[in-house]
Design a protein around this motif. Structure first.
Motif, short mmCIF file in Angstrom:
data_model
loop_
_atom_site.label_atom_id
_atom_site.label_comp_id
_atom_site.label_asym_id
_atom_site.label_seq_id
_atom_site.Cartn_x
_atom_site.Cartn_y
_atom_site.Cartn_z
N SER A 325 0.85 -1.21 0.00
CA SER A 325 0.00 0.00 0.00
C SER A 325 0.88 1.25 0.00
N GLY A 326 1.96 1.19 0.77
CA GLY A 326 2.89 2.33 0.83
C GLY A 326 3.48 2.59 -0.54
N ASP A 327 3.89 1.51 -1.23
CA ASP A 327 4.48 1.66 -2.56
C ASP A 327 3.48 2.30 -3.51
N HIS A 328 2.24 1.78 -3.43
CA HIS A 328 1.20 2.29 -4.32
C HIS A 328 0.98 3.79 -4.08
N LEU A 329 0.92 4.15 -2.80
CA LEU A 329 0.70 5.55 -2.44
C LEU A 329 1.85 6.42 -2.96
N LEU A 330 3.05 5.88 -2.86
CA LEU A 330 4.21 6.65 -3.33
C LEU A 330 4.16 6.90 -4.83
N VAL A 331 3.72 5.87 -5.59
CA VAL A 331 3.62 6.05 -7.04
C VAL A 331 2.63 7.16 -7.35
N LEU A 332 1.49 7.12 -6.61
CA LEU A 332 0.47 8.15 -6.83
C LEU A 332 1.00 9.54 -6.51
N ILE A 333 1.67 9.64 -5.38
CA ILE A 333 2.22 10.95 -4.97
C ILE A 333 3.21 11.44 -6.03
N ASP A 334 4.04 10.52 -6.50
CA ASP A 334 5.03 10.89 -7.52
C ASP A 334 4.35 11.41 -8.78
N ASP A 335 3.26 10.70 -9.18
CA ASP A 335 2.55 11.10 -10.40
C ASP A 335 1.94 12.49 -10.23
N ILE A 336 1.30 12.70 -9.07
CA ILE A 336 0.66 14.01 -8.85
C ILE A 336 1.74 15.10 -8.81
N LEU A 337 2.84 14.77 -8.21
CA LEU A 337 3.95 15.71 -8.12
C LEU A 337 4.47 16.07 -9.51
N ASP A 338 4.66 15.03 -10.33
CA ASP A 338 5.16 15.28 -11.69
C ASP A 338 4.19 16.13 -12.48
N LEU A 339 2.90 15.75 -12.38
CA LEU A 339 1.89 16.47 -13.14
C LEU A 339 1.87 17.94 -12.73
N SER A 340 1.93 18.19 -11.42
CA SER A 340 1.85 19.59 -11.00
C SER A 340 3.11 20.34 -11.39
N LYS A 341 4.24 19.63 -11.38
CA LYS A 341 5.48 20.31 -11.81
C LYS A 341 5.39 20.66 -13.30
N ILE A 342 4.84 19.72 -14.08
CA ILE A 342 4.72 19.96 -15.53
C ILE A 342 3.79 21.15 -15.76
N GLU A 343 2.62 21.14 -15.07
CA GLU A 343 1.64 22.22 -15.29
C GLU A 343 2.19 23.56 -14.83
N ALA A 344 3.00 23.55 -13.79
CA ALA A 344 3.55 24.82 -13.28
C ALA A 344 4.81 25.22 -14.05
N GLY A 345 5.18 24.42 -15.06
CA GLY A 345 6.37 24.71 -15.85
C GLY A 345 7.64 24.59 -15.03
N LYS A 346 7.60 23.74 -14.00
CA LYS A 346 8.74 23.66 -13.07
C LYS A 346 9.56 22.39 -13.28
N LEU A 347 9.12 21.54 -14.23
CA LEU A 347 9.87 20.30 -14.37
C LEU A 347 11.12 20.54 -15.21
N ARG A 348 12.25 20.27 -14.60
CA ARG A 348 13.50 20.52 -15.31
C ARG A 348 14.14 19.21 -15.71
N LEU A 349 14.69 19.17 -16.91
CA LEU A 349 15.33 17.93 -17.35
C LEU A 349 16.75 17.88 -16.81
N ASP A 350 17.26 16.68 -16.69
CA ASP A 350 18.60 16.51 -16.17
C ASP A 350 19.38 15.65 -17.17
N GLN A 351 20.05 16.32 -18.11
CA GLN A 351 20.75 15.60 -19.18
C GLN A 351 22.10 15.13 -18.67
N GLN A 352 22.29 13.83 -18.65
CA GLN A 352 23.57 13.26 -18.19
C GLN A 352 23.92 12.09 -19.11
N PRO A 353 25.20 11.80 -19.26
CA PRO A 353 25.55 10.62 -20.05
C PRO A 353 25.04 9.36 -19.34
N PHE A 354 24.50 8.44 -20.10
CA PHE A 354 24.09 7.16 -19.50
C PHE A 354 24.13 6.08 -20.57
#
Ligand code: ADP
Length: 652
Positions: A325-354
């Protein structure tokens, strides 16, 4: 005179004209003669005018109608007045610009009439008129007048400002509404371009001219620009400015450029308010999910500690359910966090060699078990670039791939799920192209699935769980990376998702402090010496428990200042540094440690729940080696410790 007629005097009236004169035969120039007595009886009419008006001679020898029957009452009256006022001392004839006549044939005829008067011995006045048919010209003029009136009404009704500019002279004609929009009377505005230019917001003027130039050079068929203009009262008005060149000179230079102004201030302000509201909402969501992550760190962390204790079977089952349940909740929180960052124009990319194969390996190992449980064949293939290294945001690419693979397994009951990730070069460009193919239930409407909170059908969340956020976030991430994500699907057959993002090849990164010789003494430590800088007591006890499960006892610092002091007094292999701490924060402490110890500084990894404001780059810039999100998992910590151990043995 009636409105349609005007009078002027002329001196050359052909007195000898008769209805049979050759110049009257064509019918365009006609002769009409009447007596200026009640009813104005017609004495003679040339065949052209008689035919056109339907005039006939009665058996009595008289014409069927008098001139008054052909004129409307106003014209009758004013003709009489004009004739009465005629002074032969001044002119020989009367000229009537336009006179309307309508005979029994029904068709109206507009004529230009030159009229000579002759007083008969009886005292009656005989009028002889040469009438030229100007009906066609009258109709064209009438139509033009109507058109221009219609246009004026439209402009007036739509409240448009208009401008008519000669780019060669700089002269502009503005209409009244143009001036009104800016709070001015038309009389306060001169016919010069500077009236417009001086009022445009300085930040908007360059764009205006760029758009004007684009139209002048023919790169765009119309000019269009939204800019701010200063109102007389000092505030700014948003103007939608549109125009078109309507005339050029022989050299192709524009000499007439016309257009309109529309005041869109209200819409624009509403738009700005809506954007701000969305931003505020997104920031609120981001802050809330960050706040939720912090206690979740305690819960998930302490669960991991509990897992390492002596538990009976039932307790272990319960613990497992809580963890899920904790894992599930974390995925949800992460998704909401990402979505709000995207909508607020705050999501920054992190380009690194991989390395592509590493990302593919991670995704594959995360989902292999789930696919096996469902009895689905799961295969992942990576075709790397020559060097094996590419430059892109590995974390975000992995996130999209995880979402696609997780969905594929979720919606497939039998058959296979395949992930193929390759590095493709097209000319100068290099792309990461990933396809995730499944033989699952397929998608009914492939356009709907990208919408936020949209799930394929209402039973989806009941049967499969999920929030409907994954694909919307994946698409936003792909676009943020200048890439695309597409899907092809057939109901009952399966779906294929394809992600394409730019990913240039690059050399393997040189790790900090690997290159320089190290003066660190000692051999590979049997156990790493770890410092945890953390001000929160719960988080400290989580860390203590998690490390205890690994048989390790880290040193603790309560804030940044203590961390600096600890590194000054003791040697550490790894510092897990909370970022937000009182007095000296994590970034500042890291900077101070690296400054003091240089190449001998320990590896410093940021430990933070602030995934909104802080980026990996901020940590690297402060001299840290990486970034571990709270709540961290045992596997992530283990991977970090293993990496640090390898690193320490290399530099030793
Ligand atoms: P979630 O999976 O959390 O519901 P997503 O945004 O990831 O949200 O997906 C939205 C919807 O798209 C899903 O609910 C599902 O109906 C549909 N979908 C996504 N991937 C697949 C797939 N591979 N096969 C069938 N349907 C899919």
């Amino acid at each position: 005179m009636p409105k349609s007629t005007s009078v002027m005097h002329c001196t050359s009236m052909p007195r000898s004209l008769t209805p049979d004169s050759p110049m009257l035969r064509g019918g365009l120039v006609t002769l009409l003669r009447w007596r200026e007595t009640p009813g104005r009886p017609i004495v003679e009419a040339s065949p052209g005018i008689a035919r056109r008006l339907g005039l006939v001679v009665e058996p009595t020898g008289e014409w069927s109608v008098g001139l008054d029957d052909l004129l409307d009452p106003a014209d009758r009256r004013s003709l009489g007045e004009t004739i009465a006022a005629f002074d032969p001392e001044i002119a020989e004839a009367i000229e009537l610009e336009e006179l309307r006549m309508q005979g029994p044939s029904g068709k109206a005829l507009w004529v230009h009439m030159t009229l000579a008067l002759l007083e008969e011995p009886t005292g009656a006045i005989l009028c002889t008129a040469v009438a030229v048919d100007v009906t066609a010209r009258h109709e064209v003029e009438h139509e033009l007048r109507e058109k221009s009136q219609r246009l004026e009404l439209v402009i007036d009704g739509t409240r448009l400002g208009t401008w008519d500019w000669n780019p060669q002279t700089g002269a502009v004609v503005f209409n009244e509404r143009w001036a009104e929009m800016l709070g001015h009377a038309k009389s306060e505005i001169r016919d010069e371009l500077v009236e417009w230019e001086s009022r445009v917001h300085p930040d908007d003027l360059a764009d205006c001219y760029a758009d004007i130039q684009a139209h002048i050079e023919g790169r765009v068929p119309f000019y269009e620009n939204i800019h701010r203009m200063r109102h007389k009262e000092g505030h700014w008005v948003y103007i939608l400015d549109r125009g078109k060149i309507v005339e050029r000179d022989a050299e192709g230079r524009p000499v007439r450029f016309t257009g309109t102004h529309t005041d869109i201030t209200e819409q624009k302000l509403a738009e700005i308010r809506a954007t701000e509201a969305t931003r505020a909402k997104s920031m609120f969501l981001a802050t809330m999910s960050h706040e939720i992550r912090t206690p979740m760190n305690g819960i998930v962390g302490l669960l991991q500690v509990l897992e390492g204790t002596n538990l009976d079977r039932r307790q272990r089952e319960v613990l497992d359910l809580i963890r899920q349940s904790g894992d599930h909740l974390l995925v949800l929180i992460d998704d909401i966090l990402d979505l709000s960052k995207i909508e607020a124009g705050k999501l920054r990319l992190d380009q690194q060699p991989f390395r592509l194969d590493e990302v593919v390996h991670v995704v594959s190992s995360l989902y292999a078990e789930r696919a096996a449980e469902k009895g689905i064949a799961f295969r992942c293939v990576a075709t790397s670039s020559e060097s094996g290294w590419v430059l892109a945001d590995a974390h975000r690419i992995q996130q999209v791939l995880c979402n696609l693979v997780s969905n594929a397994i979720k919606f497939t009951e039998m058959g296979h799920v395949r992930m193929d990730v390759r590095h493709e070069s097209v000319g100068d460009e290099a792309w990461l192209v990933a396809t995730v193919e499944d033989t699952g239930k397929g998608i009914e409407d492939v356009d709907l699935i990208w919408e936020t909170f949209r799930q394929g059908d209402a039973s989806t969340s009941r049967n499969h769980g999920g929030s409907g956020l994954g694909l919307s976030i994946s698409r936003s991430l792909a676009e943020l990376m200048d890439g695309t994500i597409e899907v092809e699907s057939e109901l009952g057959e399966g779906s294929t998702f394809r992600l394409r993002v730019p990913a240039p090849s690059c050399a393997a990164p040189v790790r900090r402090r690997d290159a320089g010789g190290s003066e660190r003494n000692g051999s590979t430590p049997p156990k790493l010496r770890v410092l945890v800088a953390e001000d929160n007591a719960i988080n400290r006890s989580v860390a203590e428990g998690v490390f205890a499960r690994l048989g390790m006892t880290p040193t603790f610092a309560m804030d940044g200042a203590e961390a600096i002091e600890a590194c000054h007094n003791d040697e550490f292999d790894l510092v897990l540094m909370d970022v937000h701490m009182p007095k000296v924060d994590g970034l500042e402490a890291a900077r101070a440690i690296v400054d003091e110890l240089g190449d001998n500084a320990p590896r410093i990894v940021a430990l933070t729940a602030d995934v909104v404001g802080l980026s990996r780059q901020d940590c690297i810039d402060a001299g840290m080696d990486g970034f571990l999100e709270k709540p961290f998992r045992m596997e992530a910590l283990l991977a970090l410790l293993r990496e640090t151990e390898e690193h320490s043995s290399r530099v030793a």
